[in-house]
Design a protein around this motif. Structure first.
Motif, short mmCIF file in Angstrom:
data_model
loop_
_atom_site.label_atom_id
_atom_site.label_comp_id
_atom_site.label_asym_id
_atom_site.label_seq_id
_atom_site.Cartn_x
_atom_site.Cartn_y
_atom_site.Cartn_z
N LEU A 115 -58.50 -7.55 17.63
CA LEU A 115 -58.16 -8.14 18.92
C LEU A 115 -57.56 -7.11 19.87
O LEU A 115 -57.77 -7.17 21.08
CB LEU A 115 -57.16 -9.29 18.73
CG LEU A 115 -57.67 -10.45 17.86
CD1 LEU A 115 -56.56 -11.47 17.64
CD2 LEU A 115 -58.88 -11.11 18.49
N THR A 116 -56.80 -6.17 19.33
CA THR A 116 -56.17 -5.14 20.17
C THR A 116 -56.34 -3.77 19.51
O THR A 116 -55.38 -3.23 18.96
CB THR A 116 -54.68 -5.44 20.37
OG1 THR A 116 -54.05 -5.60 19.09
CG2 THR A 116 -54.48 -6.69 21.20
N PRO A 117 -57.54 -3.24 19.52
CA PRO A 117 -57.75 -1.91 18.91
C PRO A 117 -57.08 -0.82 19.72
O PRO A 117 -56.41 -1.08 20.72
CB PRO A 117 -59.27 -1.78 18.92
CG PRO A 117 -59.72 -2.65 20.03
CD PRO A 117 -58.76 -3.80 20.08
N GLN A 118 -57.30 0.40 19.31
CA GLN A 118 -56.55 1.53 19.87
C GLN A 118 -57.05 1.90 21.26
O GLN A 118 -57.71 2.91 21.47
CB GLN A 118 -56.67 2.71 18.91
CG GLN A 118 -56.32 2.39 17.47
CD GLN A 118 -54.92 1.83 17.32
OE1 GLN A 118 -53.99 2.41 17.86
NE2 GLN A 118 -54.76 0.74 16.61
N THR A 119 -56.74 1.07 22.23
CA THR A 119 -57.09 1.35 23.62
C THR A 119 -55.85 1.16 24.48
O THR A 119 -54.89 0.49 24.09
CB THR A 119 -58.19 0.40 24.13
OG1 THR A 119 -57.73 -0.96 24.01
CG2 THR A 119 -59.47 0.56 23.34
N ASN A 120 -55.87 1.76 25.65
CA ASN A 120 -54.74 1.63 26.57
C ASN A 120 -55.29 1.29 27.96
O ASN A 120 -55.92 2.12 28.60
CB ASN A 120 -53.95 2.94 26.62
CG ASN A 120 -52.68 2.80 27.45
OD1 ASN A 120 -52.24 1.69 27.73
ND2 ASN A 120 -52.11 3.94 27.85
N PRO A 121 -55.08 0.05 28.44
CA PRO A 121 -54.33 -1.02 27.78
C PRO A 121 -55.14 -1.64 26.63
O PRO A 121 -56.37 -1.49 26.60
CB PRO A 121 -54.13 -2.03 28.91
CG PRO A 121 -55.32 -1.82 29.79
CD PRO A 121 -55.59 -0.35 29.75
N PRO A 122 -54.48 -2.37 25.69
CA PRO A 122 -55.20 -3.00 24.59
C PRO A 122 -56.21 -4.02 25.10
O PRO A 122 -55.92 -4.81 25.99
CB PRO A 122 -54.08 -3.69 23.79
CG PRO A 122 -52.84 -2.96 24.17
CD PRO A 122 -53.03 -2.58 25.61
N THR A 123 -57.42 -3.98 24.57
CA THR A 123 -58.47 -4.92 24.95
C THR A 123 -59.18 -5.41 23.70
O THR A 123 -59.28 -4.68 22.70
CB THR A 123 -59.50 -4.26 25.88
OG1 THR A 123 -60.01 -3.08 25.25
CG2 THR A 123 -58.88 -3.90 27.22
N PRO A 124 -59.71 -6.64 23.74
CA PRO A 124 -60.48 -7.12 22.59
C PRO A 124 -61.72 -6.26 22.35
O PRO A 124 -62.22 -5.60 23.27
CB PRO A 124 -60.88 -8.55 23.01
CG PRO A 124 -59.91 -8.92 24.08
CD PRO A 124 -59.57 -7.65 24.78
N TRP A 125 -62.19 -6.30 21.14
CA TRP A 125 -63.40 -5.54 20.82
C TRP A 125 -64.56 -6.02 21.67
O TRP A 125 -64.80 -7.22 21.79
CB TRP A 125 -63.75 -5.73 19.34
CG TRP A 125 -63.11 -4.75 18.43
CD1 TRP A 125 -61.86 -4.22 18.54
CD2 TRP A 125 -63.69 -4.18 17.26
NE1 TRP A 125 -61.62 -3.36 17.49
CE2 TRP A 125 -62.73 -3.33 16.68
CE3 TRP A 125 -64.91 -4.33 16.63
CZ2 TRP A 125 -62.96 -2.61 15.53
CZ3 TRP A 125 -65.16 -3.63 15.46
CH2 TRP A 125 -64.19 -2.76 14.92
#
Length: 313
Positions: A115-125
């Motif tokens: 649901l919140t992988p390593q992205t900035n900001p967190p985003t769903p897959w």
């Protein structure tokens, strides 16, 4: 005439599609609510699980069953280190073809990483990441945690949130369809509040209707005739459905019915439904025969339709 070149992915490798025989498309062998394996009050004993499932699959085989799909996806038990080896050993011990599935859902059954992988900001897959994950489970083999990959998945399963499809649920479905288009393996989708909209999402991705089974027909006043008009497979689970099956046959949809028990062999963290792997063979088929359904139509539903759905195309 059957096409002898078509195969189905089982846990022991490809099997000619025309050798499947009677097939349960929607069942679960070991079904574990994600995280239940860590609960202090739940034990999962490999030998005990194997013995229970061996006895149930032997009964299934003795009743005429030849193939069963563990349609619980990646994270409802198959994620355990013991699960895939157990499925392989069960297939060898019982003579039943066992097909495992990839896929997951609904959103509230996914771990936080998805649901919140390593992205900035967190985003769903996004859909393409789910597609990559599911595709590798077919082209490279299913994951045995911390060990290896082996055996290709034979069905892609997704589920929508019952109250209504979320953005992540939609990504799951789109990813499943993209996997199907890349691998030739069919999709089974359990719909939420709006089955017609969810079918349209899948068709928008380019899947042929005959590569998609909509699971859950007969529940929550689903618009069955409208769903059937879309040309998808009609997935009906559990006892108490002969009237609906007869209605669909009378309406000319015998070539689109997928009838299964929806049974769970071993359940951990939830209650299993009151059904056995043999329920269709021992309970529903006799009711259909008594209602005047021909043996030819029953064989179409129990043998031919699953073969057509599960064959890799």
């Amino acid at each position: 005439m059957p096409d002898n070149t078509l195969v189905v992915n089982t846990v022991l490798g490809p099997v000619p599609a025309d050798q499947l025989g009677y097939t349960e498309v929607h069942a679960s062998l070991l079904s574990v609510v994600p995280g239940a394996e860590y609960a202090p009050d739940i034990t999962i004993n490999r030998a005990e699980v194997f013995e229970i499932l061996r006895d149930k699959l032997t009964a299934f085989h003795n009743a005429g069953g030849r193939t069963i799909v563990d349609a619980s996806g990646m994270f409802h038990g198959r994620n355990l280190t013991i699960a895939l080896p157990i499925l392989e050993n069960l297939a060898t011990a019982t003579g039943v073809n066992i097909i495992a599935s990839t896929g997951m859902g609904p959103e509230d059954m996914l771990g936080g990483y998805f649901l919140t992988p390593q992205t900035n900001p967190p985003t769903p897959w996004p859909a393409e990441k789910f597609a990559d994950l599911f595709t590798k489970e077919i082209t490279e083999g299913m994951v045995v945690p911390r060990v290896e990959r082996r055996a290709p998945a034979g069905l892609i399963v997704t589920l929508s949130t019952e109250a209504g499809m979320t953005a992540t649920d939609e990504s799951l479905l789109r990813g499943a369809v993209r996997t199907s288009l890349a691998t030739g393996v069919a999709v089974s989708h359990t719909f939420g509040a709006d089955p017609l909209a969810e079918i349209d999402i899948a068709l928008d991705e380019g899947i042929a209707p005959e590569r998609l089974v909509l699971r859950g027909i007969g529940r929550r006043e689903a618009p069955v005739s409208d769903i059937a008009a879309r040309g998808v497979w009609l997935g009906i689970d559990g006892a108490g459905q002969p009237a609906l099956v007869k209605e669909l046959i009378d309406a000319g949809h015998v070539h689109r019915i997928i009838l299964s028990s929806g049974a769970v062999g071993v359940a951990k963290g939830h209650d299993a439904p009151e059904a056995e792997f043999t329920t269709v063979l021992t309970d529903i088929v006799p009711e259909l025969l008594a209602a005047g359904i021909s043996q030819a139509d029953i064989t179409q539903i129990t043998d031919t339709n699953p073969r057509e759905l599960l064959a890799v195309r």
